[in-house]
Design a protein around this motif. Structure first.
Motif, PDB file in Angstrom:
ATOM      1  N   THR A   1       0.842  -1.200   0.000  1.00 33.93           N
ATOM      2  CA  THR A   1       0.000   0.000   0.000  1.00 33.93           C
ATOM      3  C   THR A   1       0.880   1.253   0.000  1.00 33.93           C
ATOM      4  O   THR A   1       2.102   1.169   0.053  1.00 33.93           O
ATOM      5  CB  THR A   1      -0.923   0.023   1.233  1.00 33.93           C
ATOM      6  OG1 THR A   1      -0.125  -0.113   2.419  1.00 33.93           O
ATOM      7  CG2 THR A   1      -1.928  -1.128   1.173  1.00 33.93           C
ATOM      8  N   ARG A   2       0.236   2.396  -0.035  1.00 32.92           N
ATOM      9  CA  ARG A   2       0.929   3.675  -0.149  1.00 32.92           C
ATOM     10  C   ARG A   2       1.965   3.864   0.957  1.00 32.92           C
ATOM     11  O   ARG A   2       1.693   3.606   2.138  1.00 32.92           O
ATOM     12  CB  ARG A   2      -0.100   4.810  -0.090  1.00 32.92           C
ATOM     13  CG  ARG A   2       0.461   6.186  -0.410  1.00 32.92           C
ATOM     14  CD  ARG A   2      -0.617   7.256  -0.285  1.00 32.92           C
ATOM     15  NE  ARG A   2      -1.759   6.996  -1.141  1.00 32.92           N
ATOM     16  CZ  ARG A   2      -1.871   7.422  -2.397  1.00 32.92           C
ATOM     17  NH1 ARG A   2      -0.895   8.146  -2.941  1.00 32.92           N
ATOM     18  NH2 ARG A   2      -2.953   7.145  -3.103  1.00 32.92           N
ATOM     19  N   LEU A   3       3.138   4.338   0.573  1.00 37.26           N
ATOM     20  CA  LEU A   3       4.184   4.633   1.550  1.00 37.26           C
ATOM     21  C   LEU A   3       3.797   5.833   2.401  1.00 37.26           C
ATOM     22  O   LEU A   3       3.094   6.734   1.946  1.00 37.26           O
ATOM     23  CB  LEU A   3       5.500   4.957   0.839  1.00 37.26           C
ATOM     24  CG  LEU A   3       6.454   3.813   0.500  1.00 37.26           C
ATOM     25  CD1 LEU A   3       7.697   4.383  -0.155  1.00 37.26           C
ATOM     26  CD2 LEU A   3       6.836   3.018   1.731  1.00 37.26           C
ATOM     27  N   SER A   4       4.294   5.866   3.636  1.00 36.67           N
ATOM     28  CA  SER A   4       4.083   7.010   4.520  1.00 36.67           C
ATOM     29  C   SER A   4       5.247   7.982   4.400  1.00 36.67           C
ATOM     30  O   SER A   4       6.333   7.626   3.915  1.00 36.67           O
ATOM     31  CB  SER A   4       3.963   6.542   5.969  1.00 36.67           C
ATOM     32  OG  SER A   4       5.206   5.992   6.413  1.00 36.67           O
ATOM     33  N   THR A   5       5.031   9.216   4.857  1.00 37.86           N
ATOM     34  CA  THR A   5       6.122  10.200   4.847  1.00 37.86           C
ATOM     35  C   THR A   5       7.258   9.734   5.744  1.00 37.86           C
ATOM     36  O   THR A   5       8.423   9.952   5.438  1.00 37.86           O
ATOM     37  CB  THR A   5       5.620  11.576   5.316  1.00 37.86           C
ATOM     38  OG1 THR A   5       5.046  11.457   6.630  1.00 37.86           O
ATOM     39  CG2 THR A   5       4.562  12.121   4.368  1.00 37.86           C
ATOM     40  N   ARG A   6       6.904   9.098   6.857  1.00 33.34           N
ATOM     41  CA  ARG A   6       7.923   8.611   7.778  1.00 33.34           C
ATOM     42  C   ARG A   6       8.815   7.576   7.106  1.00 33.34           C
ATOM     43  O   ARG A   6      10.042   7.566   7.301  1.00 33.34           O
ATOM     44  CB  ARG A   6       7.241   8.000   9.011  1.00 33.34           C
ATOM     45  CG  ARG A   6       8.210   7.446  10.051  1.00 33.34           C
ATOM     46  CD  ARG A   6       9.087   8.539  10.623  1.00 33.34           C
ATOM     47  NE  ARG A   6       9.979   8.016  11.647  1.00 33.34           N
ATOM     48  CZ  ARG A   6      11.091   8.618  12.026  1.00 33.34           C
ATOM     49  NH1 ARG A   6      11.446   9.771  11.462  1.00 33.34           N
ATOM     50  NH2 ARG A   6      11.856   8.095  12.957  1.00 33.34           N
ATOM     51  N   ALA A   7       8.225   6.708   6.306  1.00 36.45           N
ATOM     52  CA  ALA A   7       9.005   5.689   5.607  1.00 36.45           C
ATOM     53  C   ALA A   7       9.988   6.331   4.638  1.00 36.45           C
ATOM     54  O   ALA A   7      11.140   5.896   4.521  1.00 36.45           O
ATOM     55  CB  ALA A   7       8.074   4.740   4.865  1.00 36.45           C
ATOM     56  N   VAL A   8       9.560   7.381   3.939  1.00 37.28           N
ATOM     57  CA  VAL A   8      10.453   8.076   3.004  1.00 37.28           C
ATOM     58  C   VAL A   8      11.620   8.697   3.763  1.00 37.28           C
ATOM     59  O   VAL A   8      12.778   8.621   3.327  1.00 37.28           O
ATOM     60  CB  VAL A   8       9.682   9.147   2.213  1.00 37.28           C
ATOM     61  CG1 VAL A   8      10.623   9.893   1.261  1.00 37.28           C
ATOM     62  CG2 VAL A   8       8.536   8.522   1.423  1.00 37.28           C
ATOM     63  N   GLN A   9      11.324   9.320   4.901  1.00 31.78           N
ATOM     64  CA  GLN A   9      12.393   9.926   5.703  1.00 31.78           C
ATOM     65  C   GLN A   9      13.411   8.884   6.141  1.00 31.78           C
ATOM     66  O   GLN A   9      14.630   9.120   6.057  1.00 31.78           O
ATOM     67  CB  GLN A   9      11.772  10.604   6.936  1.00 31.78           C
ATOM     68  CG  GLN A   9      10.905  11.806   6.610  1.00 31.78           C
ATOM     69  CD  GLN A   9      10.001  12.214   7.766  1.00 31.78           C
ATOM     70  OE1 GLN A   9       9.923  11.534   8.791  1.00 31.78           O
ATOM     71  NE2 GLN A   9       9.308  13.328   7.607  1.00 31.78           N
ATOM     72  N   GLN A  10      12.930   7.744   6.591  1.00 34.61           N
ATOM     73  CA  GLN A  10      13.830   6.689   7.059  1.00 34.61           C
ATOM     74  C   GLN A  10      14.667   6.117   5.926  1.00 34.61           C
ATOM     75  O   GLN A  10      15.870   5.871   6.081  1.00 34.61           O
ATOM     76  CB  GLN A  10      13.021   5.576   7.736  1.00 34.61           C
ATOM     77  CG  GLN A  10      12.392   5.997   9.052  1.00 34.61           C
ATOM     78  CD  GLN A  10      11.486   4.934   9.641  1.00 34.61           C
ATOM     79  OE1 GLN A  10      10.929   4.096   8.924  1.00 34.61           O
ATOM     80  NE2 GLN A  10      11.323   4.942  10.954  1.00 34.61           N
TER      81      GLN A  10
END
Length: 327
Positions: free
Chosen positions: A238-247
């Motif tokens: 499913t759609r990635l979260s902003t937190r996942a992109v930051q990590q």
């Protein structure tokens, strides 16, 4: 509409005596008018909070709305800043609510003068955004693909995300909100929904487009539940979260041997600064960033000037001598 609907804590924290209730009557009427105009509950609550604080001040001074002049307003604002220790941004919001309220009073013939007209708070200097140089971005984006198949797959997705952030100057929230239909890899552009649900079209660079094309076959394998999101979690489908992109950006920076703190908004800053430095076209950069106020974009001219100053200090034959003479 009741007072408690917009600010329940007001009735619990202070005495709602007759003078205060009289001051709040036109405030309730004003908010009723705004509600009919489809202002959000959040906006109405914020407006009431700001104007009710001025009402409390006027009650204490035994004044009415029409007896509040610029001097009285300045005293109230000073109290909010110095005694109540409110942040400058919060006081700015209260001042905006007061300005709008007095505008309505004038429209209704209940006041003749808006004390907030022309009243300006001194803004704190906005810190210049951090900028990474082009070599550092090259080190991040052109790093070798990882050895393990799992990490290699993730890197294809991550590289596509980071290339797009830098290529088109997206906010991380705008990036994760992208759907497949928002990307046009033929005409090399992306449709972005920014703040206030405003949409804009931004060009995509060739390298970003190539990275997205390499990622898409993996996306089609990972996606579940017919999710339309462009960037998908491999585990969840499913759609990635902003937190996942930051990590993931921090992981990629560490793998590339980059010591500087890397975060998604830094790539947006770099997009703006590098594009403005190369083109000098402030209006075009404003449009691509989705800034409603060109003053927000102008901060990147200061970043560029700071860089020019460093170059001058290092290279100009008279710069160092003048400094030494001053010492």
């Amino acid at each position: 509409m009741s007072i408690a609907k917009y600010h329940r804590r007001l009735a619990h924290s202070i005495e709602l005596d007759e003078p205060l209730l009289e001051l709040l009557v036109p405030v309730e009427r004003w908010l009723d008018t705004l509600a009919v105009r489809n202002h959000s509950e959040h906006t109405l609550s914020a407006y009431f909070a700001g104007v009710s604080q001025l009402a409390l001040y006027l009650r204490g001074k035994k004044l009415t709305w029409t007896r509040c002049d610029k001097r009285q307003l300045a005293q109230h604002i000073s109290q909010r800043l110095d005694e109540d220790k409110l942040a400058l941004a919060s006081v700015q919001q209260e001042l905006s609510a007061i300005r709008h309220f007095y505008g309505w009073l004038i429209e209704e013939g209940l006041a003749r003068i808006n004390p907030a007209t022309g009243y300006q708070l001194k803004r704190s200097p906005r810190p210049l955004p951090s900028i990474a140089d082009i070599d550092l971005l090259t080190q991040l984006l052109d790093q070798p693909i990882p050895d393990t198949p799992e990490q290699a797959r993730l890197w294809l997705r991550d590289k596509a995300m980071f290339e797009l952030l830098y290529s088109s100057g997206l906010r991380v929230g705008e990036l994760v909100a992208l759907d497949m239909m928002d990307i046009d890899l033929t005409d090399l552009r992306v449709r972005v929904t920014g703040k206030g649900n405003k949409t804009r079209l931004v060009p995509i660079g060739e390298k970003a487009a190539t990275a997205i094309k390499r990622y898409l076959p993996h996306r089609h394998l990972w996606v579940e539940q017919q999710d339309n999101a462009l960037f998908i979690s491999e585990k969840l489908g499913t759609r990635l979260s902003t937190r996942a992109v930051q990590q993931r950006l921090k992981v990629a920076a560490a793998r590339a041997g980059i010591a500087q703190n890397m975060y998604p908004h830094l790539l947006r800053h770099c997009f703006a600064s590098h594009l403005l430095s190369g083109s000098g076209d402030l209006r075009a950069v404003q449009e691509m960033l989705g800034h409603s106020d060109i003053g927000t974009t102008q901060i990147y001219t200061h970043v560029d000037f700071a860089k020019l100053t460093q170059v001058y200090d290092r290279a100009h034959p008279r710069a160092i001598h003048i400094q030494n003479e001053a010492e």
